[in-house]
Design a protein around this motif. Structure first.
Motif, mmCIF file in Angstrom:
data_model
loop_
_atom_site.group_PDB
_atom_site.id
_atom_site.type_symbol
_atom_site.label_atom_id
_atom_site.label_comp_id
_atom_site.label_asym_id
_atom_site.label_seq_id
_atom_site.Cartn_x
_atom_site.Cartn_y
_atom_site.Cartn_z
ATOM 1 N N ARG A 1 -7.179 9.842 -6.002
ATOM 2 C CA ARG A 1 -7.233 9.696 -4.549
ATOM 3 C C ARG A 1 -6.019 10.373 -3.929
ATOM 4 O O ARG A 1 -4.906 10.234 -4.442
ATOM 5 C CB ARG A 1 -7.256 8.216 -4.169
ATOM 6 C CG ARG A 1 -7.231 7.963 -2.674
ATOM 7 C CD ARG A 1 -7.323 6.485 -2.347
ATOM 8 N NE ARG A 1 -7.143 6.261 -0.907
ATOM 9 C CZ ARG A 1 -7.197 5.065 -0.329
ATOM 10 N NH1 ARG A 1 -7.438 3.988 -1.060
ATOM 11 N NH2 ARG A 1 -7.014 4.949 0.964
ATOM 12 N N ASN A 2 -6.259 11.073 -2.829
ATOM 13 C CA ASN A 2 -5.179 11.714 -2.102
ATOM 14 C C ASN A 2 -4.610 10.785 -1.046
ATOM 15 O O ASN A 2 -5.360 10.159 -0.290
ATOM 16 C CB ASN A 2 -5.672 12.992 -1.412
ATOM 17 C CG ASN A 2 -5.730 14.169 -2.343
ATOM 18 O OD1 ASN A 2 -4.760 14.468 -3.042
ATOM 19 N ND2 ASN A 2 -6.860 14.847 -2.377
ATOM 20 N N TYR A 3 -3.296 10.723 -1.000
ATOM 21 C CA TYR A 3 -2.595 9.998 0.053
ATOM 22 C C TYR A 3 -1.782 11.004 0.856
ATOM 23 O O TYR A 3 -1.160 11.908 0.278
ATOM 24 C CB TYR A 3 -1.668 8.934 -0.545
ATOM 25 C CG TYR A 3 -2.416 7.819 -1.232
ATOM 26 C CD1 TYR A 3 -2.771 7.928 -2.576
ATOM 27 C CD2 TYR A 3 -2.782 6.662 -0.541
ATOM 28 C CE1 TYR A 3 -3.463 6.913 -3.210
ATOM 29 C CE2 TYR A 3 -3.473 5.644 -1.168
ATOM 30 C CZ TYR A 3 -3.820 5.781 -2.504
ATOM 31 O OH TYR A 3 -4.510 4.766 -3.128
ATOM 32 N N TRP A 4 -1.789 10.809 2.195
ATOM 33 C CA TRP A 4 -1.141 11.755 3.099
ATOM 34 C C TRP A 4 -0.178 11.029 4.031
ATOM 35 O O TRP A 4 -0.430 9.897 4.449
ATOM 36 C CB TRP A 4 -2.184 12.480 3.954
ATOM 37 C CG TRP A 4 -3.174 13.264 3.165
ATOM 38 C CD1 TRP A 4 -4.416 12.848 2.776
ATOM 39 C CD2 TRP A 4 -3.014 14.592 2.661
ATOM 40 N NE1 TRP A 4 -5.045 13.851 2.056
ATOM 41 C CE2 TRP A 4 -4.214 14.939 1.981
ATOM 42 C CE3 TRP A 4 -1.993 15.536 2.725
ATOM 43 C CZ2 TRP A 4 -4.401 16.174 1.360
ATOM 44 C CZ3 TRP A 4 -2.181 16.774 2.117
ATOM 45 C CH2 TRP A 4 -3.374 17.082 1.444
ATOM 46 N N ARG B 1 -1.167 12.392 -5.125
ATOM 47 C CA ARG B 1 -2.505 12.190 -5.679
ATOM 48 C C ARG B 1 -2.404 11.144 -6.781
ATOM 49 O O ARG B 1 -1.735 11.366 -7.807
ATOM 50 C CB ARG B 1 -3.096 13.484 -6.215
ATOM 51 C CG ARG B 1 -4.546 13.325 -6.670
ATOM 52 C CD ARG B 1 -5.206 14.664 -6.876
ATOM 53 N NE ARG B 1 -6.579 14.524 -7.349
ATOM 54 C CZ ARG B 1 -7.622 14.330 -6.553
ATOM 55 N NH1 ARG B 1 -7.461 14.258 -5.256
ATOM 56 N NH2 ARG B 1 -8.835 14.213 -7.051
ATOM 57 N N GLN C 1 0.838 -1.188 0.000
ATOM 58 C CA GLN C 1 0.000 0.000 0.000
ATOM 59 C C GLN C 1 0.883 1.251 0.000
ATOM 60 O O GLN C 1 2.064 1.175 0.292
ATOM 61 C CB GLN C 1 -0.935 0.016 1.215
ATOM 62 C CG GLN C 1 -0.258 0.326 2.533
ATOM 63 C CD GLN C 1 0.324 -0.892 3.194
ATOM 64 O OE1 GLN C 1 0.630 -1.884 2.532
ATOM 65 N NE2 GLN C 1 0.509 -0.833 4.498
ATOM 66 N N VAL C 2 0.257 2.379 -0.325
ATOM 67 C CA VAL C 2 0.993 3.632 -0.388
ATOM 68 C C VAL C 2 1.320 4.097 1.031
ATOM 69 O O VAL C 2 0.464 4.129 1.900
ATOM 70 C CB VAL C 2 0.181 4.723 -1.109
ATOM 71 C CG1 VAL C 2 0.965 6.033 -1.141
ATOM 72 C CG2 VAL C 2 -0.183 4.285 -2.518
ATOM 73 N N GLN C 3 2.591 4.431 1.226
ATOM 74 C CA GLN C 3 3.010 5.010 2.513
ATOM 75 C C GLN C 3 3.868 6.232 2.254
ATOM 76 O O GLN C 3 4.764 6.186 1.393
ATOM 77 C CB GLN C 3 3.805 3.996 3.337
ATOM 78 C CG GLN C 3 2.951 3.028 4.116
ATOM 79 C CD GLN C 3 3.726 2.318 5.212
ATOM 80 O OE1 GLN C 3 4.817 1.818 4.957
ATOM 81 N NE2 GLN C 3 3.176 2.274 6.403
ATOM 82 N N ILE D 1 4.472 3.007 -4.407
ATOM 83 C CA ILE D 1 4.094 3.665 -5.652
ATOM 84 C C ILE D 1 5.292 3.725 -6.591
ATOM 85 O O ILE D 1 6.444 3.625 -6.134
ATOM 86 C CB ILE D 1 3.561 5.097 -5.439
ATOM 87 C CG1 ILE D 1 4.635 5.994 -4.808
ATOM 88 C CG2 ILE D 1 2.308 5.079 -4.600
ATOM 89 C CD1 ILE D 1 4.248 7.464 -4.738
ATOM 90 N N ASN E 1 2.021 14.843 0.303
ATOM 91 C CA ASN E 1 0.829 14.406 -0.429
ATOM 92 C C ASN E 1 1.204 13.782 -1.761
ATOM 93 O O ASN E 1 2.095 14.267 -2.461
ATOM 94 C CB ASN E 1 -0.092 15.594 -0.667
ATOM 95 C CG ASN E 1 -1.222 15.285 -1.626
ATOM 96 O OD1 ASN E 1 -1.087 15.477 -2.828
ATOM 97 N ND2 ASN E 1 -2.328 14.793 -1.095
ATOM 98 N N ALA F 1 8.550 7.918 0.180
ATOM 99 C CA ALA F 1 7.365 7.256 -0.347
ATOM 100 C C ALA F 1 7.655 5.784 -0.636
ATOM 101 O O ALA F 1 8.758 5.430 -1.054
ATOM 102 C CB ALA F 1 6.895 7.938 -1.622
#
Length: 115
Positions: A102-105, A98, A1-3, A27, A96, A24
């Motif tokens: 979807r936005n990832y924070w 995108r 998953q995105v971190q 991704i 951030n 990051a």
């Protein structure tokens, strides 16, 4: 998953400098625009700077000439170099990404500018 994991915040005197980092994972980093946002107490989260996949950048007017966003695609990391810091820069800073609408924070890192 995105971190997204930020680091580098802290307490600094007015006129000082800090460098924030955001690492990051999960991704294909080089493909996406990455941004730094901030949120001060009682205020809405606002865009500070963004760097696109081609390396082009945009800045909020309030930080132009003082902050520099950069990225290292080999390290999957985006940076925010903050110089000439002012008390009004005090906020929690968020990384951030995108992706597909979807936005990832990240979790945020506190920056406090005070004498």
């Amino acid at each position: 998953q995105v971190q997204l994991v930020e680091s580098g915040g802290g307490l600094v005197q007015p006129g000082g400098s800090l460098r924030l980092s955001c690492a990051a994972s999960g991704i294909t980093f080089r493909l996406y625009a990455m941004g730094w946002y901030r949120q001060a107490p009682g205020k809405q989260r606002e865009l500070v700077a963004i760097i696109f996949s081609d390396g082009s950048t945009n800045y909020a007017d309030s930080v132009k000439g003082r902050f520099t966003i950069s990225r290292d695609n080999a390290k999957n990391t985006v940076y925010l170099q903050m110089n000439s810091l002012k008390p009004e820069d005090t906020a929690v800073y968020y990384c951030n990404a995108r992706i597909a609408g979807r936005n990832y924070w990240g979790q945020g890192t506190q920056v406090a500018v005070s004498s």
